[in-house]
Design an enzyme around this catalytic site. Structure first.
Site, PDB file in Angstrom:
ATOM      1  CG  LEU A 141      61.592   7.061 -82.427  1.00 10.85           C
ATOM      2  CD1 LEU A 141      60.424   7.998 -82.157  1.00 10.85           C
ATOM      3  CD2 LEU A 141      62.779   7.454 -81.556  1.00 10.85           C
ATOM      4  CG  ASP A 142      57.654   6.037 -87.426  1.00  7.25           C
ATOM      5  OD1 ASP A 142      57.182   4.995 -86.956  1.00  7.25           O
ATOM      6  OD2 ASP A 142      56.984   7.045 -87.705  1.00  7.25           O
ATOM      7  CB  ILE A 143      63.037   3.260 -90.032  1.00  2.00           C
ATOM      8  CG1 ILE A 143      64.480   2.958 -90.442  1.00  2.00           C
ATOM      9  CG2 ILE A 143      62.226   3.783 -91.207  1.00  2.00           C
ATOM     10  CD1 ILE A 143      64.599   1.842 -91.450  1.00  2.00           C
ATOM     11  CB  SER A 202      61.357   9.146 -85.941  1.00  3.48           C
ATOM     12  OG  SER A 202      60.250   9.369 -86.789  1.00  3.48           O
TER      13      SER A 202
END
Length: 254
Positions: free
Chosen positions: A113-115, A117
């Site tokens: 899960l992107d930084i 997001s």
């Protein structure tokens, strides 16, 4: 053993080393070839150890990375502790556990899960969970809420629309989001993409390429300004507060 879904490859190595695996009644050896018709038996000690493994559901905030710390940003796993366990977590003896230090040993994220997001991030000590969620043939649905701007000339270019984006977004581009885009020279699998409100889309994906949704949106003139994962398979984020976590409950599965 991993292909049969009994355990992860790492677990299999550890069990064999401890003598917890029998092949036709004899202790297995590391790397030994086995025929398709052999009988593989896993001793109760291995099952007992496996039953003690935990899977944790975290509502990841922005600013944390899913895996190892990088570029000065902390790993999401650092949020796992007694103070951040959700008070709404189960407390009944048969379906609830309080945090203990051993729950962080071998705890690994099952997907990215992107930084920048937020939302549902799964961490587990159980290699079977990782295989289910991110294995080569996983196919588990992941659902996201995505706030967007219309930015056909880039987020800093002319013509950016931040309100009622749905009204100016071409219908054919929505169709391309659903099926027709490629990333890294590979065609993407079909996705479910629908408007939730004039500024927010709902994505349901069955794959997880790096920054996939953001890159998909860029290809059709959208700029993502907010992304939240709300479901993985049958498990939903629900009311779990940002920065808090809970155990995957008895009877829950992806």
């Amino acid at each position: 053993m991993a292909e049969l879904g009994l355990c992860s490859r790492r677990e299999a190595d550890a069990w064999i080393a401890r003598g917890w695996v029998l092949v036709n009644g004899q202790p297995a050896e590391m790397g030994m070839p086995v025929a398709p018709d052999v009988q593989i038996e896993v001793l109760p000690q291995a099952r007992h150890q496996q039953a003690g493994q935990v899977t944790i559901l975290l509502h990841k905030p922005m600013g944390y990375v899913s895996g190892q710390p990088e570029d000065g940003h902390e790993a999401a796993a650092t949020l796992i502790g007694a103070p951040s366990q959700w008070r709404g977590d189960a407390r009944t003896p048969e379906d609830g556990r309080r945090f203990a230090s051993e729950h962080t040993r071998g705890l690994a994220p099952c997907g990215r899960l992107d930084i920048d997001s937020t939302g549902l991030l799964v961490l587990s000590q159980d290699g079977r969970v990782a295989r289910t969620l991110i294995g080569e043939n996983s196919g588990i649905e992941k659902e996201y809420l995505v706030r967007v701007h219309w930015a056909p000339n880039g987020p800093q270019g002319e013509g950016v629309v931040s309100q009622n984006v749905q009204a100016v977004f071409p219908a054919q581009q929505l169709a391309r989001l659903r099926h027709g885009l490629s990333l890294d020279d590979q065609p993407l699998k079909p996705a479910q993409v629908d408007w939730m409100n004039p500024e927010q889309l709902r994505f349901v994906l069955v794959e997880g390429k790096k920054r996939q949704i953001r890159r998909m949106c860029e290809q059709v003139g959208l700029h993502v300004v907010g992304l939240k994962r709300i479901r993985i398979g049958n498990v939903v984020l629900g009311n779990l507060p940002v920065g808090q976590w809970r155990f995957l409950g008895v009877g829950e599965s992806f």
